[in-house]
Design a protein around this motif. Structure first.
Motif, PDB file in Angstrom:
ATOM      1  N   GLU A 113       0.817  -1.212   0.000  1.00 20.83           N
ATOM      2  CA  GLU A 113       0.000   0.000   0.000  1.00 20.83           C
ATOM      3  C   GLU A 113       0.854   1.267   0.000  1.00 20.83           C
ATOM      4  O   GLU A 113       0.347   2.372   0.182  1.00 20.83           O
ATOM      5  CB  GLU A 113      -0.927   0.009   1.217  1.00 20.83           C
ATOM      6  N   SER A 114       2.149   1.088  -0.170  1.00 20.31           N
ATOM      7  CA  SER A 114       3.058   2.228  -0.170  1.00 20.31           C
ATOM      8  C   SER A 114       3.307   2.668  -1.614  1.00 20.31           C
ATOM      9  O   SER A 114       2.937   1.970  -2.545  1.00 20.31           O
ATOM     10  CB  SER A 114       4.387   1.835   0.474  1.00 20.31           C
ATOM     11  N   GLU A 139      -0.906   9.968  -3.978  1.00 18.08           N
ATOM     12  CA  GLU A 139      -1.681   8.824  -3.500  1.00 18.08           C
ATOM     13  C   GLU A 139      -2.821   8.504  -4.489  1.00 18.08           C
ATOM     14  O   GLU A 139      -3.065   7.340  -4.823  1.00 18.08           O
ATOM     15  CB  GLU A 139      -2.254   9.182  -2.123  1.00 18.08           C
ATOM     16  N   GLU A 140      -3.506   9.563  -4.976  1.00 18.96           N
ATOM     17  CA  GLU A 140      -4.581   9.363  -5.959  1.00 18.96           C
ATOM     18  C   GLU A 140      -4.045   8.802  -7.266  1.00 18.96           C
ATOM     19  O   GLU A 140      -4.628   7.878  -7.844  1.00 18.96           O
ATOM     20  CB  GLU A 140      -5.270  10.703  -6.280  1.00 18.96           C
ATOM     21  N   VAL A 141      -2.926   9.369  -7.710  1.00 16.64           N
ATOM     22  CA  VAL A 141      -2.328   8.928  -8.975  1.00 16.64           C
ATOM     23  C   VAL A 141      -1.907   7.456  -8.875  1.00 16.64           C
ATOM     24  O   VAL A 141      -2.098   6.669  -9.809  1.00 16.64           O
ATOM     25  CB  VAL A 141      -1.141   9.846  -9.350  1.00 16.64           C
ATOM     26  N   ALA A 142      -1.383   7.085  -7.704  1.00 19.93           N
ATOM     27  CA  ALA A 142      -0.996   5.682  -7.500  1.00 19.93           C
ATOM     28  C   ALA A 142      -2.237   4.790  -7.522  1.00 19.93           C
ATOM     29  O   ALA A 142      -2.240   3.714  -8.124  1.00 19.93           O
ATOM     30  CB  ALA A 142      -0.236   5.526  -6.189  1.00 19.93           C
ATOM     31  N   LYS A 143      -3.298   5.264  -6.874  1.00 21.22           N
ATOM     32  CA  LYS A 143      -4.550   4.500  -6.857  1.00 21.22           C
ATOM     33  C   LYS A 143      -5.109   4.324  -8.256  1.00 21.22           C
ATOM     34  O   LYS A 143      -5.670   3.277  -8.593  1.00 21.22           O
ATOM     35  CB  LYS A 143      -5.592   5.221  -5.984  1.00 21.22           C
ATOM     36  N   GLU A 168       1.356  15.299 -13.638  1.00 23.38           N
ATOM     37  CA  GLU A 168       0.229  15.308 -12.693  1.00 23.38           C
ATOM     38  C   GLU A 168       0.329  16.428 -11.664  1.00 23.38           C
ATOM     39  O   GLU A 168      -0.508  16.540 -10.778  1.00 23.38           O
ATOM     40  CB  GLU A 168       0.146  13.955 -11.967  1.00 23.38           C
ATOM     41  N   GLY A 169       1.381  17.234 -11.739  1.00 25.60           N
ATOM     42  CA  GLY A 169       1.521  18.329 -10.774  1.00 25.60           C
ATOM     43  C   GLY A 169       1.826  17.848  -9.369  1.00 25.60           C
ATOM     44  O   GLY A 169       1.360  18.419  -8.384  1.00 25.60           O
ATOM     45  N   ILE A 170       2.611  16.762  -9.282  1.00 29.97           N
ATOM     46  CA  ILE A 170       2.970  16.219  -7.965  1.00 29.97           C
ATOM     47  C   ILE A 170       4.260  16.852  -7.440  1.00 29.97           C
ATOM     48  O   ILE A 170       4.446  17.004  -6.241  1.00 29.97           O
ATOM     49  CB  ILE A 170       3.128  14.678  -8.061  1.00 29.97           C
ATOM     50  N   LEU A 171       5.143  17.241  -8.354  1.00 30.36           N
ATOM     51  CA  LEU A 171       6.489  17.668  -7.962  1.00 30.36           C
ATOM     52  C   LEU A 171       6.841  19.062  -8.477  1.00 30.36           C
ATOM     53  O   LEU A 171       6.678  19.347  -9.671  1.00 30.36           O
ATOM     54  CB  LEU A 171       7.510  16.644  -8.506  1.00 30.36           C
ATOM     55  N   TYR A 172       7.306  19.923  -7.579  1.00 32.60           N
ATOM     56  CA  TYR A 172       7.797  21.258  -7.948  1.00 32.60           C
ATOM     57  C   TYR A 172       9.139  21.488  -7.252  1.00 32.60           C
ATOM     58  O   TYR A 172       9.390  20.941  -6.186  1.00 32.60           O
ATOM     59  CB  TYR A 172       6.809  22.346  -7.517  1.00 32.60           C
TER      60      TYR A 172
END
Ligand code: K7E
Ligand code: CUA
Length: 680
Positions: free
Chosen positions: A246-247, A313-317, A338-342
């Motif tokens: 789940e990680s 978490e959503e993107v992984a799901k 996905e705009g996760i990293l800046y």
């Protein structure tokens, strides 16, 4: 000579302090004590004179003294550095309460000496580096579990800087319950921190690793073949164990990621990781290149990484991941799209990144810059919405404009590393080069003392070369403002010399409630192991530790053991070449006290300490077999070994448990293979 008047004033303060503690004090100056247990001020005066203590020394002694039989107010959980252990220390007395083996065998606890604790370290063995082959780790940053941003006293996690592992210690019994080798990471630094409701514990890579894990690639292919990740390990809320399935991981550029911290309150859902070596220098000072130190210090800015973990978490799901070595990995391109990293520029060889209790301010220290830089999470959000970027890095990650997200800079002194906070809007930064702690104000919405935002307001000298620092309840949304501990790398002249390897030094500092008063150094505590990198300090009453295990507990699972017995149920069974023994331990004997086997037999031993008396711990050690266990009251320990050496081997209880402790012993009789004698 010291003025006597000052002495008397101090004594009066001490007397009133003692009175509040319910101690009878005679204040007459000429009462030299009458042997009935009450102490006259004349006594104190004489003791101080005789021992050469100044009034300050005496006051400091009272501030940190915890009388015999009384308890400390706080528990400090410290990393043990390259000893691979964790230390449990009472505060303010700074008395060591326990040493916990995490990545290192610890015979006192029978940890990794033959009992089923071996399984703790073996589960989840990493493909490239099976932990069984490792007998050390470099514990760095302990992280206590949190509920609503407060330490909740249930679990603590600590990472192994050297081998990219994480250890989990259950605070019900202060024992290691899991060692997990994190996939796709070789070395780790950024962490540990837990998210405000202990959803995840975070660890990121230190130096990038060649992927696929364990493959070879020359350093000339560093940019392409070496990879870094930010790892979010899911915490099972019941057991505290980490669940890889789940990680997830977010791939980040192959810079050298450094310290990290979790967002909280307004920034909950985000994580922040500092970095250096955005130059991607790889050393080579004997191959015509520059040393890493020079190559990695060229740029004026490195990058603070901001990661939206709730989005990740959503993107992984949603399955936008690659499954790699048992964990879901969001690759770098996906993280960008996905705009996760800046990325956010951070000045001159940055080190620590710490989020303040309000969650709005992120403070970065720059090892080679006398300033701390304070970023504003709200400004960061606006900059992301407005796409206020100064460009992209070479991997295409958007870089936010420094001036758009920076909120203030404070000149604090030489070599700022890490920052802690009080509840009144102050930051406290460790100054490695200056050997001091600097106290400064944050933004005006959190400063509660009327002081000007972003100014240096106090400084205290420490001895010497401070790394981390920690405040009571420091990483929570409600710090305690009581004490600060300076974790000093050097002690130089502070203690008796014990050879060229000097102890490290913890120094206790009184914060005077975080308001106007000057910080004051009150005691030293030499640390005789490793380099205790970081600590977290929790209120003692939040920890609900067991006094004894419920009868028949398997401490690895904290469940009733299938091998538990009560007194009278002891037995030995032979099945082919396997001899299985259900043994009990009770003051002052083992039952059975003779184990008969044949050389080459597999021996399975299940020992139940059938006692339920507080502190009635037994040990179990077998001569020449490298087996040793700690059998705590109510606990069941299991061993499995091959009796490969013939002979008569004494086993005995290794804990001095009773007047007849020395009699608490027995025999492992291993008949030579092929002998005519018949073991049962
Ligand atoms: Cu600054 Cu490993 Cu926490 Cu040490 S890191 S100081
Ligand atoms: Cu049991 Cu000594």
């Amino acid at each position: 000579m010291r003025p006597k008047g000052r002495f008397l004033a101090i004594l009066a303060v001490m007397a009133s302090l003692l009175l509040t503690l319910g101690v009878t004090v005679s204040c007459s100056d000429d009462d030299n004590g009458n042997g009935n247990g009450s102490a006259g001020s004349g006594d104190l005066d004489a003791i101080a004179q005789e021992r050469g203590l100044s009034p300050d020394d005496m006051r400091h002694a009272l501030q940190s003294f915890v009388p015999p039989g009384k308890f400390d107010d706080y528990v400090l959980l410290a990393s043990g550095g390259h000893s691979g252990q964790m230390l449990v220390i009472g505060m303010p007395s700074m008395r060591i309460l326990k040493v916990i083996g995490v990545f290192t065998p610890e015979p006192w606890q029978g940890y990794l000496y033959g009992s089923d604790w071996g399984e703790v370290a073996n589960v989840d063995a990493d493909q490239a580096n099976p932990p069984t082959e490792l007998s050390w780790g470099d514990t760095h940053h302990p992280a206590i579990s949190e509920t609503n941003g407060e330490y909740d006293g249930r679990f603590v996690y600590i990472q192994d800087r050297a081998n990219g592992r994480v250890g989990f210690v259950d605070l019900r019994d202060f024992r290691t319950k899991q060692v997990l080798a994190i996939p796709n990471i070789q070395t780790s630094h950024g962490g540990m921190f837990v998210t405000p409701n202990s959803e995840y514990v975070h660890v990121s890579s230190k130096f990038p690793e060649v992927w696929p894990e364990g493959a070879y690639a020359d350093l000339t292919e560093y940019k392409e073949k070496y990879h870094s990740v930010s790892t979010w390990l899911k915490i099972d809320q019941t057991t505290g164990k980490l669940n890889l399935a789940e990680s997830f991981q977010v791939e980040i550029p192959p810079y050298t990621q450094d310290l990290a911290d979790a967002g909280k309150k307004v920034s909950d859902g985000w994580g922040f990781i500092g970095s250096f070596n955005t130059e991607m220098a790889t050393g080579g000072n004997m191959e015509g290149g520059q040393s890493m130190e020079a190559g990695a210090s060229k740029n004026n800015f490195d990058y603070l990484h901001a990661i939206n973990w709730k989005k990740a978490e959503e993107v992984a799901k949603a399955g936008k991941v690659e499954e790699m070595n048992g964990i879901r990995v969001i690759r770098l391109q996906t993280a960008i799209e996905e705009g996760i990293l800046y990325l956010i520029p951070e000045p001159k060889s940055p080190h620590g990144i710490d989020v303040d209790p309000s969650g709005r301010y992120m403070v970065v220290g720059g090892k080679l810059d006398p300033h701390v830089t304070v970023y504003d999470f709200n400004k960061m959000q606006t900059a992301i919405e407005n796409k206020d970027f100064e460009g992209n890095d070479v991997f295409g990650v958007p870089i936010l404009k420094f001036d758009s997200v920076m909120s203030g800079q404070v000149e604090v002194g030489a070599g700022p590393l890490h920052t802690q906070f009080d509840s009144k809007g102050h930051g406290y930064t460790s100054l490695f080069l200056e050997s001091a702690v600097a106290k400064f104000t944050l933004g005006d919405d959190v400063v509660q003392t009327g002081e000007t935002p972003y100014t240096l307001v106090d400084k205290v000298a420490v001895n010497y070369n401070i790394g981390h620092l920690a405040i009571t309840e420091g990483d929570t949304t409600t710090p305690d403002d009581k004490y600060l501990v300076a974790l000093n790398k050097w002690s130089i002249d502070r203690f008796l010399t014990v050879g060229p390897l000097h102890p490290q030094n913890f120094q206790l500092i009184d914060l005077k409630g975080g308001d106007g008063g000057k910080m004051e150094l009150i005691s030293d505590m030499p640390i005789g192991v490793g380099e205790p990198h970081y600590v977290q300090i929790i209120k003692a009453d939040k920890i609900k530790a067991l006094d004894v295990y419920p009868a028949g507990t398997d401490s690895a699972t904290m469940q009733k053991s299938e091998f538990a017995i009560e007194g009278g149920q002891e037995k030995t069974e032979r099945n082919g070449n396997t001899v299985e023994v259900w043994m009990s331990a009770q003051r002052s004997h083992f039952t059975p006290d003779i184990i008969r086997v044949k050389q080459g037999d597999t021996v399975k031993l299940h020992i139940t300490n059938v006692e339920q008396t507080k502190d009635a711990t037994h040990g179990f050690g077998i001569a020449d077999y490298n087996i040793q266990a700690s059998l705590e009251p109510g606990e069941v320990s299991n061993f499995e070994f091959t009796a490969d050496k013939s002979g008569a081997f004494n086993f005995y209880c290794t804990e001095f448990c009773s007047a007849l402790h020395l009699e608490m012993a027995g025999w492992l009789l291993v008949e030579p293979a092929g002998s005519a004698m018949a073991a049962p």
